[in-house]
Scaffold this motif. Structure first.
Motif, PDB file in Angstrom:
ATOM      1  N   LYS A  21     -18.542 -15.180 -50.888  1.00  0.00           N
ATOM      2  CA  LYS A  21     -19.628 -14.686 -51.728  1.00  0.00           C
ATOM      3  C   LYS A  21     -20.714 -14.122 -50.821  1.00  0.00           C
ATOM      4  O   LYS A  21     -20.802 -14.486 -49.639  1.00  0.00           O
ATOM      5  CB  LYS A  21     -20.254 -15.821 -52.555  1.00  0.00           C
ATOM      6  N   ARG A  22     -21.554 -13.252 -51.384  1.00  0.00           N
ATOM      7  CA  ARG A  22     -22.763 -12.894 -50.652  1.00  0.00           C
ATOM      8  C   ARG A  22     -23.594 -14.157 -50.440  1.00  0.00           C
ATOM      9  O   ARG A  22     -23.670 -15.030 -51.328  1.00  0.00           O
ATOM     10  CB  ARG A  22     -23.572 -11.865 -51.431  1.00  0.00           C
ATOM     11  N   LEU A  23     -24.219 -14.262 -49.288  1.00  0.00           N
ATOM     12  CA  LEU A  23     -24.943 -15.486 -48.959  1.00  0.00           C
ATOM     13  C   LEU A  23     -26.055 -15.785 -49.959  1.00  0.00           C
ATOM     14  O   LEU A  23     -26.221 -16.942 -50.378  1.00  0.00           O
ATOM     15  CB  LEU A  23     -25.527 -15.388 -47.548  1.00  0.00           C
ATOM     16  N   ASP A  24     -26.815 -14.763 -50.356  1.00  0.00           N
ATOM     17  CA  ASP A  24     -27.920 -15.032 -51.273  1.00  0.00           C
ATOM     18  C   ASP A  24     -27.410 -15.592 -52.598  1.00  0.00           C
ATOM     19  O   ASP A  24     -28.027 -16.485 -53.189  1.00  0.00           O
ATOM     20  CB  ASP A  24     -28.772 -13.772 -51.495  1.00  0.00           C
TER      21      ASP A  24
ATOM     22  N   ARG B 275     -20.400  -6.635 -50.352  1.00  0.00           N
ATOM     23  CA  ARG B 275     -21.654  -5.987 -49.971  1.00  0.00           C
ATOM     24  C   ARG B 275     -21.980  -4.809 -50.885  1.00  0.00           C
ATOM     25  O   ARG B 275     -23.139  -4.547 -51.181  1.00  0.00           O
ATOM     26  CB  ARG B 275     -21.577  -5.524 -48.519  1.00  0.00           C
ATOM     27  N   SER B 276     -20.962  -4.096 -51.326  1.00  0.00           N
ATOM     28  CA  SER B 276     -21.190  -2.926 -52.171  1.00  0.00           C
ATOM     29  C   SER B 276     -21.448  -3.298 -53.629  1.00  0.00           C
ATOM     30  O   SER B 276     -21.862  -2.450 -54.416  1.00  0.00           O
ATOM     31  CB  SER B 276     -19.973  -1.995 -52.112  1.00  0.00           C
ATOM     32  N   GLY B 277     -21.189  -4.570 -53.990  1.00  0.00           N
ATOM     33  CA  GLY B 277     -21.339  -4.983 -55.373  1.00  0.00           C
ATOM     34  C   GLY B 277     -20.097  -4.770 -56.202  1.00  0.00           C
ATOM     35  O   GLY B 277     -20.068  -5.083 -57.395  1.00  0.00           O
ATOM     36  N   GLU B 278     -19.049  -4.250 -55.590  1.00  0.00           N
ATOM     37  CA  GLU B 278     -17.789  -4.038 -56.298  1.00  0.00           C
ATOM     38  C   GLU B 278     -17.189  -5.374 -56.738  1.00  0.00           C
ATOM     39  O   GLU B 278     -16.571  -5.469 -57.794  1.00  0.00           O
ATOM     40  CB  GLU B 278     -16.826  -3.304 -55.366  1.00  0.00           C
TER      41      GLU B 278
ATOM     42  N   ASP C 210     -29.273 -10.292 -46.519  1.00  0.00           N
ATOM     43  CA  ASP C 210     -28.670  -9.527 -47.603  1.00  0.00           C
ATOM     44  C   ASP C 210     -27.256  -9.046 -47.264  1.00  0.00           C
ATOM     45  O   ASP C 210     -26.488  -8.695 -48.158  1.00  0.00           O
ATOM     46  CB  ASP C 210     -29.543  -8.322 -47.950  1.00  0.00           C
ATOM     47  N   ASP C 211     -26.922  -8.993 -45.975  1.00  0.00           N
ATOM     48  CA  ASP C 211     -25.607  -8.494 -45.562  1.00  0.00           C
ATOM     49  C   ASP C 211     -24.616  -9.606 -45.240  1.00  0.00           C
ATOM     50  O   ASP C 211     -23.431  -9.341 -45.056  1.00  0.00           O
ATOM     51  CB  ASP C 211     -25.741  -7.602 -44.320  1.00  0.00           C
ATOM     52  N   LEU C 212     -25.097 -10.828 -45.147  1.00  0.00           N
ATOM     53  CA  LEU C 212     -24.229 -11.926 -44.732  1.00  0.00           C
ATOM     54  C   LEU C 212     -23.317 -12.368 -45.862  1.00  0.00           C
ATOM     55  O   LEU C 212     -23.697 -12.381 -47.032  1.00  0.00           O
ATOM     56  CB  LEU C 212     -25.067 -13.108 -44.258  1.00  0.00           C
ATOM     57  N   ILE C 213     -22.115 -12.748 -45.480  1.00  0.00           N
ATOM     58  CA  ILE C 213     -21.116 -13.226 -46.434  1.00  0.00           C
ATOM     59  C   ILE C 213     -20.856 -14.712 -46.167  1.00  0.00           C
ATOM     60  O   ILE C 213     -20.586 -15.112 -45.033  1.00  0.00           O
ATOM     61  CB  ILE C 213     -19.805 -12.441 -46.308  1.00  0.00           C
TER      62      ILE C 213
END
Length: 516
Positions: free
Chosen positions: A257-260, A199-202, A7-10
């Motif tokens: 992007k966020r990995l997920d 990560r923050s969704g911003e 969830d934290d990986l970019i």
């Protein structure tokens, strides 16, 4: 190692660059793996030089040495040529724009193409732009022409914040848009800020990078008088000859992007950024002297946030400027945090891209990060050049470090490839990023990548190209023909799918039908 922090990986899903001797990432990788450098005297047309001028005639007579003006330069055509109508900019406005704005527009478009993202898919969305820039050469150049040269577009053309803002405006992006100046760590700090925004969704997508163009001799003269430039015109990172750095110019951009989300969208994932950290020296011997304890802290904190053990890191791309003061301090910090955390029989490999293309200053960190990304992707470590005799002030054995002085495999390519990248600003703002390879098998997910399809059969395939005018259309067709001619492994249907789904459909269009 990836599953517990997914969830934290970019994810790095796209890259672009314009660097000395390397107009794109593929050319940059070839330059690196073949151990080449792109350092030269200032080219004709730069700084008022002609083809008959000698390098020592460029700077003042009391500078560090006759070769201090050498550097990694882009060709003049790479700076002056700009397709203003493509970006919806009038020729008169384009002439008043800092070429760093123009270069960032081009790099952002190319990085999105590399990621398979058409601008229309990002318009009006929360996509951020983070650009590291420290140079104002074009503004200084414009000022030399006096008040008569000031025009309505001078304000936006010369203001540094617009370098990021113009990208957001052109692409219709509504996420954060900022030009970052933390000195020579600016572009890597931009990557850190982009990751935190994701990560923050911003932000849902982020473009991060940096640009640096050396357009006037006065800036080089100022750095030489400060005492930072090598009189030999070479960067001798960790070598006994270390006596300063050589300047470089260009830029690079990564799409993140966020990995997920990248997995769900079926994006091409080059690697992942596991974690990063930023701090400041907060004191030291002088304002500009690096601080060992602060560098130790930023590396240690980046590892904590990444959730990795220092002993698992196989390579670190150094800030590595080749200065007498900076190199020993950086080596001591890495030795304390990473080198001594591993078996003495497995010293940490280190190297510096500044030996290939020079110190890109505001764009130095993103250049080092791109080298690390390509090294992970190609599973090979390029040589750090100009290394012959260890710096006597750097006890490599005690610090358990070794300079990667020849191109070769990763120390343990049977393990996940894990690298660090450092960048340090003159005023003490430090940044470190942890990079890891990515394999779909290492992440458990129930999401099937978007766009996944069953294999298509052979037969006639359309290749679609487009441009904003007839000349642009022909140029795109020529580039496609050149690309196809250089690659024997292309699958026509794959190329056709990419052209149809991952490229903008511009106003002038053409289609080629073929079966091979």
């Amino acid at each position: 190692m990836l599953a517990d922090k997914k969830d934290d990986l970019i994810a790095v899903v796209g890259v672009s660059c314009r660097l000395p001797g390397a107009p794109d990432p593929a050319a940059f990788w070839e330059l690196l793996r073949h151990g080449e450098d792109a350092i030269s005297a200032p080219p004709a047309g730069r700084w008022g030089r002609t083809e008959d001028d000698e390098a020592e005639g460029v700077l003042g007579s009391d500078t560090d040495g006759p070769d201090a003006a050498r550097g990694g330069f882009l060709g003049l055509d790479r700076i002056e040529r700009f397709d203003a109508p493509f970006f919806g900019i009038a020729p008169r406005e384009a002439a008043l724009m800092d070429p760093q704005q123009r270069l960032m527009l081009e790099l952002s478009w190319e990085a999105l193409e590399d990621a398979g993202l058409t601008p229309g898919r990002l318009a009006d969305g929360r996509s951020g732009v983070f650009v590291g820039v420290i140079s104002d050469d074009y503004a200084a150049l414009a000022a030399q022409h006096g008040p008569s040269a000031v025009a309505p577009h001078s304000m936006t053309g010369l203001h540094r914040s617009i370098i990021a803002n113009r990208v957001s405006y052109f692409l219709g992006l509504r996420g954060p848009s900022m030009t970052v100046d933390t000195g020579q760590s600016s572009s890597l700090v931009s990557v850190h800020l982009a990751c935190e925004s994701l990560r923050s969704g911003e932000s849902t997508v982020a473009l991060a990078g940096g640009v640096n163009l050396n357009l006037i001799p006065e800036t080089t003269d100022r750095i030489a008088r400060f005492g930072a430039l090598s009189p030999d015109g070479r960067c001798y990172t960790f070598d006994a000859r270390a006596n300063g750095y050589v300047r470089g110019e260009g830029g690079a951009v990564v799409v993140l992007k966020r990995l997920d989300r990248a997995i769900a969208d079926g994006d091409p994932i080059r690697c992942v950024l596991r974690g990063s950290a930023v701090n400041n020296d907060g004191g030291g011997d002088t304002l500009t002297a690096p601080h060992r304890l602060a560098q130790e802290e930023v590396v240690r904190l980046a590892h904590e946030r990444a959730g990795v053990h220092a002993a698992d890191v196989q390579y670190v791309e150094l800030h590595g400027t080749g200065t007498k003061v900076g190199d020993p301090i950086e080596a001591a910090a890495l030795g304390e945090v990473i080198g001594t955390a591993r078996e003495t029989s497995q010293p940490l490999a280190v190297g510096s891209v500044k030996t290939n293309v020079g110190h890109l200053e505001g764009a130095a960190g993103i250049t080092g990060l791109l080298k690390a990304i390509l090294s992970v992707q190609h599973r090979e470590l390029p040589a750090s050049l100009n290394y012959a005799t260890p710096n006597p002030d750097i006890p490599l054995g005690r610090l358990n470090l070794r300079v990667q002085d020849a191109t070769g495999p990763w120390p343990h390519d049977d393990r996940p490839l894990l690298a660090g990248v450092s960048a340090f600003g003159m005023g003490g703002t430090n940044c470190h990023v942890v990079v890891e390879e990515w394999s779909r098998a290492t992440v458990v997910t129930g999401a099937e990548p978007a766009g996944a399809t069953a294999p298509l059969g052979s037969g006639i395939v359309p290749w679609a190209v487009s441009g904003k005018g007839k000349d642009g259309l022909r140029a795109q067709a020529a580039r496609l023909a050149e690309f196809a001619g250089e690659r024997d492994d292309l699958v026509p249907v794959d190329v056709g799918l990419s052209l149809a789904t991952t490229r903008a459909a511009l106003g002038h269009r053409a289609v080629v039908l073929a079966a091979d």
